[in-house]
Design an enzyme around this catalytic site. Structure first.
Site, PDB file in Angstrom:
ATOM      1  N   THR A 121      45.234 -31.071 -12.447  1.00 53.32           N
ATOM      2  CA  THR A 121      45.104 -29.723 -12.994  1.00 53.32           C
ATOM      3  C   THR A 121      45.830 -29.638 -14.334  1.00 53.32           C
ATOM      4  O   THR A 121      46.252 -30.666 -14.893  1.00 53.32           O
ATOM      5  CB  THR A 121      45.540 -28.670 -11.943  1.00 53.32           C
ATOM      6  OG1 THR A 121      45.233 -27.384 -12.444  1.00 53.32           O
ATOM      7  CG2 THR A 121      47.025 -28.753 -11.609  1.00 53.32           C
ATOM      8  N   LYS A 162      43.632 -32.432 -17.281  1.00 56.30           N
ATOM      9  CA  LYS A 162      42.215 -32.636 -16.930  1.00 56.30           C
ATOM     10  C   LYS A 162      41.433 -33.460 -17.956  1.00 56.30           C
ATOM     11  O   LYS A 162      40.452 -34.118 -17.608  1.00 56.30           O
ATOM     12  CB  LYS A 162      41.523 -31.283 -16.763  1.00 56.30           C
ATOM     13  CG  LYS A 162      41.930 -30.517 -15.522  1.00 56.30           C
ATOM     14  CD  LYS A 162      41.080 -29.270 -15.421  1.00 56.30           C
ATOM     15  CE  LYS A 162      41.491 -28.389 -14.285  1.00 56.30           C
ATOM     16  NZ  LYS A 162      40.568 -27.261 -14.118  1.00 56.30           N
ATOM     17  N   ASN A 173      38.697 -33.253 -12.560  1.00 60.70           N
ATOM     18  CA  ASN A 173      39.707 -32.553 -11.746  1.00 60.70           C
ATOM     19  C   ASN A 173      39.913 -33.160 -10.361  1.00 60.70           C
ATOM     20  O   ASN A 173      40.708 -32.640  -9.584  1.00 60.70           O
ATOM     21  CB  ASN A 173      39.442 -31.048 -11.665  1.00 60.70           C
ATOM     22  CG  ASN A 173      38.187 -30.704 -10.909  1.00 60.70           C
ATOM     23  OD1 ASN A 173      37.355 -31.563 -10.634  1.00 60.70           O
ATOM     24  ND2 ASN A 173      38.039 -29.440 -10.572  1.00 60.70           N
ATOM     25  N   ASP A 218      34.410 -28.647 -10.158  1.00 58.67           N
ATOM     26  CA  ASP A 218      34.401 -27.183 -10.341  1.00 58.67           C
ATOM     27  C   ASP A 218      32.997 -26.601 -10.144  1.00 58.67           C
ATOM     28  O   ASP A 218      32.818 -25.585  -9.467  1.00 58.67           O
ATOM     29  CB  ASP A 218      34.864 -26.814 -11.760  1.00 58.67           C
ATOM     30  CG  ASP A 218      36.375 -26.649 -11.860  1.00 58.67           C
ATOM     31  OD1 ASP A 218      37.020 -26.403 -10.827  1.00 58.67           O
ATOM     32  OD2 ASP A 218      36.895 -26.761 -12.990  1.00 58.67           O
ATOM     33  N   GLY A 236      36.661 -24.253 -19.715  1.00 61.28           N
ATOM     34  CA  GLY A 236      36.555 -25.384 -18.794  1.00 61.28           C
ATOM     35  C   GLY A 236      35.716 -25.061 -17.572  1.00 61.28           C
ATOM     36  O   GLY A 236      34.759 -25.790 -17.245  1.00 61.28           O
ATOM     37  N   ASN A 255      29.972 -15.807 -24.907  1.00 60.84           N
ATOM     38  CA  ASN A 255      31.403 -16.156 -24.974  1.00 60.84           C
ATOM     39  C   ASN A 255      32.035 -15.493 -26.182  1.00 60.84           C
ATOM     40  O   ASN A 255      31.380 -15.277 -27.199  1.00 60.84           O
ATOM     41  CB  ASN A 255      31.559 -17.686 -25.089  1.00 60.84           C
ATOM     42  CG  ASN A 255      32.992 -18.136 -24.854  1.00 60.84           C
ATOM     43  OD1 ASN A 255      33.613 -17.711 -23.866  1.00 60.84           O
ATOM     44  ND2 ASN A 255      33.535 -18.963 -25.726  1.00 60.84           N
ATOM     45  N   ARG A 256      33.335 -15.163 -26.032  1.00 62.29           N
ATOM     46  CA  ARG A 256      34.069 -14.547 -27.151  1.00 62.29           C
ATOM     47  C   ARG A 256      33.946 -15.412 -28.408  1.00 62.29           C
ATOM     48  O   ARG A 256      33.696 -14.901 -29.492  1.00 62.29           O
ATOM     49  CB  ARG A 256      35.543 -14.398 -26.749  1.00 62.29           C
ATOM     50  CG  ARG A 256      36.432 -13.903 -27.856  1.00 62.29           C
ATOM     51  CD  ARG A 256      37.839 -13.710 -27.366  1.00 62.29           C
ATOM     52  NE  ARG A 256      38.462 -14.955 -26.912  1.00 62.29           N
ATOM     53  CZ  ARG A 256      39.700 -15.043 -26.463  1.00 62.29           C
ATOM     54  NH1 ARG A 256      40.447 -13.952 -26.390  1.00 62.29           N
ATOM     55  NH2 ARG A 256      40.200 -16.200 -26.066  1.00 62.29           N
ATOM     56  N   GLY A 297      36.131 -15.278  -6.315  1.00 65.78           N
ATOM     57  CA  GLY A 297      36.549 -16.604  -6.793  1.00 65.78           C
ATOM     58  C   GLY A 297      37.007 -17.541  -5.693  1.00 65.78           C
ATOM     59  O   GLY A 297      36.982 -18.756  -5.866  1.00 65.78           O
TER      60      GLY A 297
HETATM   61  N1  NAP Z   1      38.061 -20.150  -8.282  1.00 64.85           N
HETATM   62  C1  NAP Z   1      38.361 -21.387  -8.639  1.00 64.85           C
HETATM   63  O1  NAP Z   1      38.331 -22.341  -7.849  1.00 64.85           O
HETATM   64  C2  NAP Z   1      38.679 -21.655 -10.091  1.00 64.85           C
HETATM   65  C3  NAP Z   1      38.611 -22.961 -10.615  1.00 64.85           C
HETATM   66  C4  NAP Z   1      38.883 -23.163 -11.979  1.00 64.85           C
HETATM   67  C5  NAP Z   1      39.239 -22.069 -12.778  1.00 64.85           C
HETATM   68  N2  NAP Z   1      39.315 -20.831 -12.225  1.00 64.85           N
HETATM   69  C6  NAP Z   1      39.654 -19.662 -13.051  1.00 64.85           C
HETATM   70  O2  NAP Z   1      38.709 -19.597 -14.110  1.00 64.85           O
HETATM   71  C7  NAP Z   1      39.284 -18.889 -15.208  1.00 64.85           C
HETATM   72  C8  NAP Z   1      39.004 -19.645 -16.493  1.00 64.85           C
HETATM   73  O3  NAP Z   1      39.658 -20.903 -16.421  1.00 64.85           O
HETATM   74  P1  NAP Z   1      39.324 -22.054 -17.480  1.00 64.85           P
HETATM   75  O4  NAP Z   1      40.037 -23.272 -17.012  1.00 64.85           O
HETATM   76  O5  NAP Z   1      37.872 -22.111 -17.751  1.00 64.85           O
HETATM   77  O6  NAP Z   1      40.074 -21.487 -18.788  1.00 64.85           O
HETATM   78  P2  NAP Z   1      39.736 -21.820 -20.306  1.00 64.85           P
HETATM   79  O7  NAP Z   1      39.170 -23.170 -20.464  1.00 64.85           O
HETATM   80  O8  NAP Z   1      40.965 -21.446 -21.060  1.00 64.85           O
HETATM   81  O9  NAP Z   1      38.561 -20.765 -20.695  1.00 64.85           O
HETATM   82  C9  NAP Z   1      38.831 -19.386 -20.718  1.00 64.85           C
HETATM   83  C10 NAP Z   1      37.526 -18.624 -20.965  1.00 64.85           C
HETATM   84  O10 NAP Z   1      37.835 -17.213 -20.935  1.00 64.85           O
HETATM   85  C11 NAP Z   1      37.521 -16.628 -22.209  1.00 64.85           C
HETATM   86  N3  NAP Z   1      38.525 -15.608 -22.508  1.00 64.85           N
HETATM   87  C12 NAP Z   1      39.863 -15.710 -22.324  1.00 64.85           C
HETATM   88  N4  NAP Z   1      40.464 -14.561 -22.724  1.00 64.85           N
HETATM   89  C13 NAP Z   1      39.479 -13.730 -23.160  1.00 64.85           C
HETATM   90  C14 NAP Z   1      39.466 -12.418 -23.704  1.00 64.85           C
HETATM   91  N5  NAP Z   1      40.595 -11.724 -23.873  1.00 64.85           N
HETATM   92  N6  NAP Z   1      38.268 -11.877 -24.038  1.00 64.85           N
HETATM   93  C15 NAP Z   1      37.116 -12.568 -23.869  1.00 64.85           C
HETATM   94  N7  NAP Z   1      37.063 -13.832 -23.356  1.00 64.85           N
HETATM   95  C16 NAP Z   1      38.230 -14.396 -23.017  1.00 64.85           C
HETATM   96  C17 NAP Z   1      37.571 -17.791 -23.183  1.00 64.85           C
HETATM   97  O11 NAP Z   1      36.837 -17.469 -24.348  1.00 64.85           O
HETATM   98  P3  NAP Z   1      37.097 -18.310 -25.718  1.00 64.85           P
HETATM   99  O12 NAP Z   1      36.295 -19.567 -25.564  1.00 64.85           O
HETATM  100  O13 NAP Z   1      36.596 -17.420 -26.770  1.00 64.85           O
HETATM  101  O14 NAP Z   1      38.570 -18.573 -25.793  1.00 64.85           O
HETATM  102  C18 NAP Z   1      36.909 -18.886 -22.332  1.00 64.85           C
HETATM  103  O15 NAP Z   1      35.511 -18.689 -22.251  1.00 64.85           O
HETATM  104  C19 NAP Z   1      40.782 -18.738 -14.877  1.00 64.85           C
HETATM  105  O16 NAP Z   1      40.987 -17.445 -14.395  1.00 64.85           O
HETATM  106  C20 NAP Z   1      40.991 -19.753 -13.775  1.00 64.85           C
HETATM  107  O17 NAP Z   1      42.061 -19.392 -12.904  1.00 64.85           O
HETATM  108  C21 NAP Z   1      39.031 -20.597 -10.914  1.00 64.85           C
END
Ligand code: NAP
Length: 264
Positions: free
Chosen positions: A69, A73, A94, A110, A137, A158-159, A246
């Site tokens: 994690t 990764k 992962n 994932d 990710g 996406n933002r 989730g």
């Molecule tokens: N349920 C599960 O098993 C599981 C597994 C993995 C992850 N998750 C969850 O998935 C979520 C994302 O994780 P990740 O690893 O993909 O993170 P990441 O790689 O940092 O990606 C974050 C995403 O959220 C967007 N974002 C963040 N802040 C924002 C804002 N204020 N306004 C608009 N868009 C915003 C980012 O947009 P930009 O590209 O513009 O920055 C990007 O698309 C987390 O909450 C994590 O805990 C859950």
């Protein structure tokens, strides 16, 4: 509590920090419920120590594999002997299997987890029109997984629009049968609306997409696990949509992780 003996297969979850990790506890419950003789612990590994930790893990004969994690990764990839198709597509690994000959095979589960969570909730992905918020990710893994599972149409918003465009192109290239594009999309014309962003974790976060046009028959699904009912899911439920939280993704990943290391 699992009785750990010399026959027990050992797994770790490598991260930095590790205090927030709950996947180890859930995997232990998963193994215990199935009478699988395996035990999992988080392993706190600083980024600079990752190569040495990986080199040691490949020499330990009772280690079946390990989860990876934040922040490892991507950094783990060059330290492995092989990476599965999903890990290559996503560009991040992962979970890793330790083979008996000391080689290490990693992949990204994932997307398998997310699709598995939908299937467990009796959601049909094949032929669906999917609107996805986020291209980070988790978003990368989920976009490929939706196309792999037969979604007919995928719109990624996406933002940072460049990331959505790059992801849409990569998914189109890998799965030409899924019409994939970047853009805001039309919530009124989707069957499955997915939040893959971290929006919803903090109170006061904006909604990941407008929900007032979501059709009543649509499914709204989420990656955020805490809170269990995010504002996105609450707003979709208020429109009469079915919702998938989730945690479904995490539970399905437990099965995918045990499959990958051969402990299913
Ligand atoms: N349920 C599960 O098993 C599981 C597994 C993995 C992850 N998750 C969850 O998935 C979520 C994302 O994780 P990740 O690893 O993909 O993170 P990441 O790689 O940092 O990606 C974050 C995403 O959220 C967007 N974002 C963040 N802040 C924002 C804002 N204020 N306004 C608009 N868009 C915003 C980012 O947009 P930009 O590209 O513009 O920055 C990007 O698309 C987390 O909450 C994590 O805990 C859950």
């Amino acid at each position: 509590m699992t009785r750990i003996t010399g026959k027990t297969r050992i797994l770790f979850i490598l991260g930095d920090p590790v205090a927030h990790i709950i996947g180890s506890s859930l995997l232990n419950e998963h193994f215990a419920e199935r009478s699988i003789d395996a035990a999992v612990s988080p392993l706190h590994v600083a980024p600079g120590d990752l190569p040495r930790a990986i080199d040691m893990l490949r020499r330990l004969h009772n280690v079946a594999g390990f989860g990876v994690t934040i922040p490892h990764k991507i950094a783990v990839i060059p330290l492995l002997d092989s990476v599965g198709e999903r890990g290559r597509q996503v560009g991040a690994v992962n979970f890793v299997r330790c083979n008996p000959d000391g080689t290490l095979h990693g992949d990204n589960i994932d997307g398998l987890g997310f699709a598995g969570g939908l299937v467990a909730a009796s959601v049909t992905i094949r032929g669906a029109r999917v609107l996805q918020a986020g291209a980070g990710g988790a978003g990368r893994a989920i976009a490929f997984a939706m196309a792999e599972a037969g979604a007919a149409d995928l719109t990624i918003a996406n933002r940072s629009p460049d990331k959505a465009r790059e992801l849409a192109e990569a998914v189109s290239h890998a799965y030409p049968s899924c019409r994939t594009r970047a853009g805001n999309g039309d919530p009124a014309a989707c069957d499955i609306a997915i939040n893959t962003t971290s929006l919803g974790m903090k109170s006061g976060d904006a909604l990941p997409m407008p929900t007032d046009q979501l059709p009543e028959g649509a499914v709204a699904a989420e990656v955020v696990m805490t809170p269990e009912v995010t504002p996105f899911l609450a707003a979709a439920a208020a429109r009469g949509c079915r919702t998938v939280g989730g945690k479904a993704m995490l539970l399905a990943q437990l099965r995918a992780a045990s499959d990958l290391v051969g402990l299913a």
